[in-house]
Design a protein around this motif. Sequence first.
Motif, PDB file in Angstrom:
ATOM      1  N   LEU A 103       2.934  -5.645 -26.061  1.00 53.45           N
ATOM      2  CA  LEU A 103       2.558  -4.237 -25.964  1.00 53.45           C
ATOM      3  C   LEU A 103       1.942  -3.817 -27.285  1.00 53.45           C
ATOM      4  O   LEU A 103       2.580  -3.914 -28.336  1.00 53.45           O
ATOM      5  N   LEU A 104       0.696  -3.362 -27.239  1.00 55.60           N
ATOM      6  CA  LEU A 104      -0.016  -2.891 -28.423  1.00 55.60           C
ATOM      7  C   LEU A 104      -0.310  -1.410 -28.265  1.00 55.60           C
ATOM      8  O   LEU A 104      -0.571  -0.927 -27.154  1.00 55.60           O
ATOM      9  N   LEU A 105      -0.343  -0.696 -29.414  1.00 50.52           N
ATOM     10  CA  LEU A 105      -0.489   0.756 -29.374  1.00 50.52           C
ATOM     11  C   LEU A 105      -1.379   1.219 -30.516  1.00 50.52           C
ATOM     12  O   LEU A 105      -1.353   0.651 -31.614  1.00 50.52           O
ATOM     13  N   THR A 106      -2.167   2.273 -30.252  1.00 46.58           N
ATOM     14  CA  THR A 106      -2.921   2.932 -31.303  1.00 46.58           C
ATOM     15  C   THR A 106      -2.979   4.420 -31.013  1.00 46.58           C
ATOM     16  O   THR A 106      -2.845   4.843 -29.857  1.00 46.58           O
ATOM     17  N   ARG A 107      -3.155   5.221 -32.063  1.00 49.80           N
ATOM     18  CA  ARG A 107      -3.305   6.668 -31.941  1.00 49.80           C
ATOM     19  C   ARG A 107      -4.592   7.103 -32.628  1.00 49.80           C
ATOM     20  O   ARG A 107      -5.071   6.450 -33.553  1.00 49.80           O
ATOM     21  N   ASP A 126      -6.105  11.799 -37.555  1.00 51.79           N
ATOM     22  CA  ASP A 126      -6.319  13.238 -37.728  1.00 51.79           C
ATOM     23  C   ASP A 126      -7.593  13.461 -38.536  1.00 51.79           C
ATOM     24  O   ASP A 126      -7.563  13.881 -39.694  1.00 51.79           O
ATOM     25  N   GLU A 127      -8.715  13.134 -37.910  1.00 49.29           N
ATOM     26  CA  GLU A 127     -10.015  13.312 -38.543  1.00 49.29           C
ATOM     27  C   GLU A 127     -11.062  13.434 -37.445  1.00 49.29           C
ATOM     28  O   GLU A 127     -10.789  13.149 -36.287  1.00 49.29           O
ATOM     29  N   PRO A 128     -12.277  13.889 -37.780  1.00 47.31           N
ATOM     30  CA  PRO A 128     -13.289  14.106 -36.742  1.00 47.31           C
ATOM     31  C   PRO A 128     -13.624  12.824 -35.985  1.00 47.31           C
ATOM     32  O   PRO A 128     -13.449  11.704 -36.480  1.00 47.31           O
ATOM     33  N   GLY A 129     -14.113  13.023 -34.765  1.00 40.90           N
ATOM     34  CA  GLY A 129     -14.523  11.891 -33.947  1.00 40.90           C
ATOM     35  C   GLY A 129     -13.346  11.226 -33.266  1.00 40.90           C
ATOM     36  O   GLY A 129     -12.270  11.799 -33.131  1.00 40.90           O
ATOM     37  N   LEU A 130     -13.563   9.968 -32.879  1.00 38.96           N
ATOM     38  CA  LEU A 130     -12.541   9.213 -32.175  1.00 38.96           C
ATOM     39  C   LEU A 130     -12.077   8.040 -33.027  1.00 38.96           C
ATOM     40  O   LEU A 130     -11.973   6.905 -32.573  1.00 38.96           O
ATOM     41  N   ALA A 131     -11.812   8.312 -34.292  1.00 39.55           N
ATOM     42  CA  ALA A 131     -11.301   7.262 -35.176  1.00 39.55           C
ATOM     43  C   ALA A 131      -9.859   6.951 -34.794  1.00 39.55           C
ATOM     44  O   ALA A 131      -9.039   7.857 -34.600  1.00 39.55           O
ATOM     45  N   LEU A 132      -9.539   5.658 -34.678  1.00 34.24           N
ATOM     46  CA  LEU A 132      -8.211   5.218 -34.254  1.00 34.24           C
ATOM     47  C   LEU A 132      -7.484   4.522 -35.396  1.00 34.24           C
ATOM     48  O   LEU A 132      -8.108   3.866 -36.251  1.00 34.24           O
ATOM     49  N   GLU A 133      -6.156   4.633 -35.377  1.00 30.87           N
ATOM     50  CA  GLU A 133      -5.338   3.866 -36.298  1.00 30.87           C
ATOM     51  C   GLU A 133      -5.430   2.378 -35.958  1.00 30.87           C
ATOM     52  O   GLU A 133      -5.891   2.011 -34.881  1.00 30.87           O
ATOM     53  N   ALA A 134      -4.957   1.541 -36.867  1.00 30.66           N
ATOM     54  CA  ALA A 134      -4.914   0.109 -36.576  1.00 30.66           C
ATOM     55  C   ALA A 134      -3.964  -0.133 -35.414  1.00 30.66           C
ATOM     56  O   ALA A 134      -2.897   0.486 -35.320  1.00 30.66           O
ATOM     57  N   TRP A 135      -4.341  -1.034 -34.500  1.00 34.80           N
ATOM     58  CA  TRP A 135      -3.462  -1.393 -33.388  1.00 34.80           C
ATOM     59  C   TRP A 135      -2.216  -2.073 -33.943  1.00 34.80           C
ATOM     60  O   TRP A 135      -2.288  -2.880 -34.864  1.00 34.80           O
ATOM     61  N   ASP A 145       1.747  15.839 -30.166  1.00 40.50           N
ATOM     62  CA  ASP A 145       0.858  16.511 -31.115  1.00 40.50           C
ATOM     63  C   ASP A 145      -0.572  16.598 -30.596  1.00 40.50           C
ATOM     64  O   ASP A 145      -1.502  16.886 -31.369  1.00 40.50           O
ATOM     65  N   GLU A 146      -0.746  16.349 -29.294  1.00 39.55           N
ATOM     66  CA  GLU A 146      -2.055  16.409 -28.629  1.00 39.55           C
ATOM     67  C   GLU A 146      -3.031  15.365 -29.165  1.00 39.55           C
ATOM     68  O   GLU A 146      -4.246  15.546 -29.117  1.00 39.55           O
ATOM     69  N   ARG A 147      -2.495  14.283 -29.687  1.00 35.00           N
ATOM     70  CA  ARG A 147      -3.340  13.169 -30.116  1.00 35.00           C
ATOM     71  C   ARG A 147      -3.434  12.136 -29.008  1.00 35.00           C
ATOM     72  O   ARG A 147      -2.436  11.816 -28.344  1.00 35.00           O
ATOM     73  N   VAL A 148      -4.604  11.572 -28.837  1.00 39.13           N
ATOM     74  CA  VAL A 148      -4.785  10.509 -27.856  1.00 39.13           C
ATOM     75  C   VAL A 148      -4.019   9.269 -28.301  1.00 39.13           C
ATOM     76  O   VAL A 148      -4.035   8.895 -29.478  1.00 39.13           O
ATOM     77  N   VAL A 149      -3.344   8.647 -27.344  1.00 47.07           N
ATOM     78  CA  VAL A 149      -2.643   7.381 -27.569  1.00 47.07           C
ATOM     79  C   VAL A 149      -3.176   6.381 -26.551  1.00 47.07           C
ATOM     80  O   VAL A 149      -3.319   6.708 -25.371  1.00 47.07           O
ATOM     81  N   ALA A 150      -3.474   5.174 -26.991  1.00 45.74           N
ATOM     82  CA  ALA A 150      -3.904   4.098 -26.105  1.00 45.74           C
ATOM     83  C   ALA A 150      -2.922   2.948 -26.223  1.00 45.74           C
ATOM     84  O   ALA A 150      -2.431   2.644 -27.320  1.00 45.74           O
ATOM     85  N   ALA A 151      -2.635   2.315 -25.087  1.00 45.23           N
ATOM     86  CA  ALA A 151      -1.718   1.171 -25.075  1.00 45.23           C
ATOM     87  C   ALA A 151      -2.315   0.067 -24.232  1.00 45.23           C
ATOM     88  O   ALA A 151      -3.016   0.324 -23.247  1.00 45.23           O
ATOM     89  N   THR A 152      -2.042  -1.168 -24.618  1.00 49.33           N
ATOM     90  CA  THR A 152      -2.414  -2.327 -23.809  1.00 49.33           C
ATOM     91  C   THR A 152      -1.153  -3.145 -23.559  1.00 49.33           C
ATOM     92  O   THR A 152      -0.271  -3.232 -24.425  1.00 49.33           O
TER      93      THR A 152
END
Length: 338
Positions: free
Chosen positions: A319-323, A326-335, A304-311
């Motif tokens: 393994l932790l993940l966040t996306r 769907d709002e302005p800026g670089l707001a991330l979901e909870a890890w 969906d062209e959303r940034v995903v970060a993983a550690t």
Amino acid sequence: MNGDWLIRGRDGRLSVYLTAGDAVLCRAERGPGGPWEAARRVGGDQKLHPVLALGRGADGYAHLVSWRPTGTQESGLVHSTHFRPRLAALDWAPIGHPDKKGARTGTPAVAVDAQGRAHVFVRNKGGGVSLAAQKEKGGWNPWRDLKGSDVQEELAAVTGESGRVGLYAATSGGLLHWRQEEPGADPVLEEAIEVPVRPGTLRALATSAQRTTLFFTDTSGDLCAWRPGTKPVALLASAGPGPVAAVRCALDGHDCTLLAQRSVSGRVAFAAYPTEQESAGAWWTESGPRLPADAEVSLAVDEDERVVAATLSRSSGQLLLTRRKDEPGLALEAWRQV
């Protein structure tokens, strides 16, 4: 691990790759954005050294390269292709040694050209760089010596938007850059600059139709960006000691480069700026919990062209993940742990 280990496959599912003892493991989403499967061994039962290079082709296939023991104090490089996360990867296939035989010579790097051919780079015993490239119809071309000297351990391979492959390497006194002049040709050493580079901090990214950008930390602690033909630019102080993860993404309709790094506090730090516009400035914003010292960070863009970060921490296996929300800026979901 050298390269992006969080990869979006041809079917849109995300996968992560990691070393575990004498094996390489893969974990993948059961469906795009869905729950994750348990870890599976990649490439069969061959025993490997705990080193892994990764590259992704435009077709979404993952290319994996590692060293395996071949005799007393001797090793050889092996390659596997993973076509889809739902399928088993190909068995590890030998691609030899840059000096015909001997011990490991360095951490490999892999990039994949527009025709889907993997290019494997590794330091040779003379301190230069050697290349093994796949043939278009299967098999491998002989090892080629790309020259260079005093090359440090870790290389940064990259595929430009043109589909041509390039390579960056650090020396004790600066940086080297190789680039293909035409598809299928051996990359040639195009530029060498003197700059104080902190070892083990190189990460390359395609940033425009004709250019790639190398991110590295200098010995003063600044995170720098370099595009061959220009001078390196100090972007901001490095958040931590290791390399950054980097991805291009759309933020509020703008083409941006997003960087992530495990910070000295142990959390993940993010910074974004308009692609190739380092003069616009960037600053770190930390996110998530404190991580073990061996935790690595990787970035990708999902279906969906959303940034995903993983550690990923190899000591704990966490393994932790966040996306991005769907709002302005670089707001991330909870890890979340997966």
